[in-house]
Scaffold this motif. Structure first.
Motif, short mmCIF file in Angstrom:
data_model
loop_
_atom_site.label_atom_id
_atom_site.label_comp_id
_atom_site.label_asym_id
_atom_site.label_seq_id
_atom_site.Cartn_x
_atom_site.Cartn_y
_atom_site.Cartn_z
N ARG A 271 0.83 -1.21 0.00
CA ARG A 271 0.00 0.00 0.00
C ARG A 271 0.86 1.26 0.00
N LEU A 283 -6.31 1.72 -5.06
CA LEU A 283 -6.45 0.75 -3.98
C LEU A 283 -7.82 0.83 -3.34
N THR A 286 -9.43 -0.11 3.13
CA THR A 286 -8.88 -1.24 3.88
C THR A 286 -9.96 -2.22 4.36
#
Length: 361
Positions: A271, A283, A286
């Motif tokens: 990351r 991305l 999370t």
């Protein structure tokens, strides 16, 4: 001399009366039930009218999502009589809410026995859900649909499995008498889409047979996964309509210019590398890669319901550090269920865990 009724005459009269009863009793019962339903609708109409009056005299939120006014709130402020409101159908005390939202330049009101419908959730909210038979699991919100939620589980289920095996493909071809000998690549791709991710879906269903409260359970789609990225929000409509091509072109440019970014060994390292190189917008948040870790030479991820048209026999999956990747659809990768469920089955909203790199901690 007067004669009495004969036994035959008495039996005839009784049969006639019984026949009349068989005809009239259901009609009477139906009429009674209709009367109760009508009385219930009148009661609900009065409750909703009380909420409307309240909205005229008070400033309510002009929210496109539903909010709620409880019956106790309307009673306490004098808009309903301060006494129990009885449901004429069930003879039970009504304890629900009037749900309201701002729609078409006016408030839209509807009574609901379940006040949970009024609670709005955001993508990434962590909820404890009763999936059925007293079985509870944690899920993250993908989308609030109003009275229902689309959720993704906070972990993978079971063991790794193929998305679609050659055996399942062949079985589909034989069952449907399809001749694929002259199929083009486009036709093969359409065939895969017609079959769908049968192998992984069947495995998912086998693990969730007790999830009786669920309206729908499936694998996540490519679009609903990408919708959670910053990158997707900046795409044009044309780019979104051609999402696979748009994304693969982006990834190939990264591989060409920054191949070393893919050589990382832990979630946090990967990351950080992508973010520092200016690709952090690709991305996933999370909460979509939580509980995915590297282990030696192996990796973890979960399948997406998305076959690749540009690379036949390949499909998309969520990679362990929050990147959407591609691999052979016969590869063994995990499943992470997406469900649709009524808000009434939400047990609690939980505090989302702080993201920690479990590997090199």
């Amino acid at each position: 001399m007067k004669k009495g009724f004969t036994l035959v005459e008495l039996l005839t009269v009784l049969l006639v009366l019984a026949a009349i009863g068989l005809i009239t009793i259901p009609i009477v019962n139906k009429s009674i039930n209709q009367g109760k339903e009508g009385a219930l609708q009148e009661t609900i109409s009065n409750i909703e009218h009380a909420a409307l009056t309240y909205s005229i005299e008070h400033q309510l939120d002009m929210d496109v999502n539903y909010n709620a006014l409880t019956l106790d709130e309307l009673k306490n402020k004098g808009y309903l009589e301060n006494e129990d409101i009885i449901n004429p159908v069930t003879n039970e005390i009504m304890t629900g809410c009037v749900l309201y939202k701002w729609e078409n330049n006016q408030y839209n009101f509807k009574y609901s026995d379940d006040c949970k419908e009024a609670i709005s959730y955001n993508a990434g909210d962590l909820l404890e859900i009763e999936v059925g038979n007293n079985e509870k699991h944690n899920f993250y919100v993908l989308k609030d649909n109003g009275s229902t939620l689309t959720l993704i589980m906070d972990r993978n289920l079971g063991d790794n499995v193929a998305l679609l095996t050659q055996e399942d493909i062949q079985s589909y071809i034989e069952d449907n008498n399809i001749d694929t000998s002259s199929f083009t690549e486009d036709e093969i791709f359409e065939l895969y889409n017609d079959i769908g991710p049968v192998t992984a879906s069947n495995y998912l269903n086998s693990l969730t047979t007790n999830w009786k409260n669920i309206k729908e359970k499936r694998l996540p789609t490519l679009t609903e996964i990408f919708e959670q990225t910053i990158w997707y929000q900046g795409l044009t409509k044309t780019e979104k309509d051609n999402l696979e091509t748009t994304y693969l072109n982006k990834i190939m440019s990264i591989v060409t210019d920054n191949e070393e970014l893919f050589m990382c060994e832990s979630n946090a390292e990967c990351r950080l590398g992508f973010t520092n190189a200016g690709y952090g917008d690709l991305l996933l948040p999370t909460w979509l890669d939580i509980n995915l870790y590297t282990s030696g030479d192996d990796y973890e991820g979960y399948w997406i319901n998305g076959f690749m048209s540009t690379q036949l026999s390949n499909a998309f999956f969520v990679y362990y550090f929050g990147l959407v990747n591609g691999g052979d659809m016969s590869s063994n990768i995990a499943v992470r269920p997406v469900i649709t469920i009524n808000k009434s089955y939400v047990i609690d909203k939980l505090e989302a865990p702080v993201y920690v790199d479990e590997i090199n901690n």
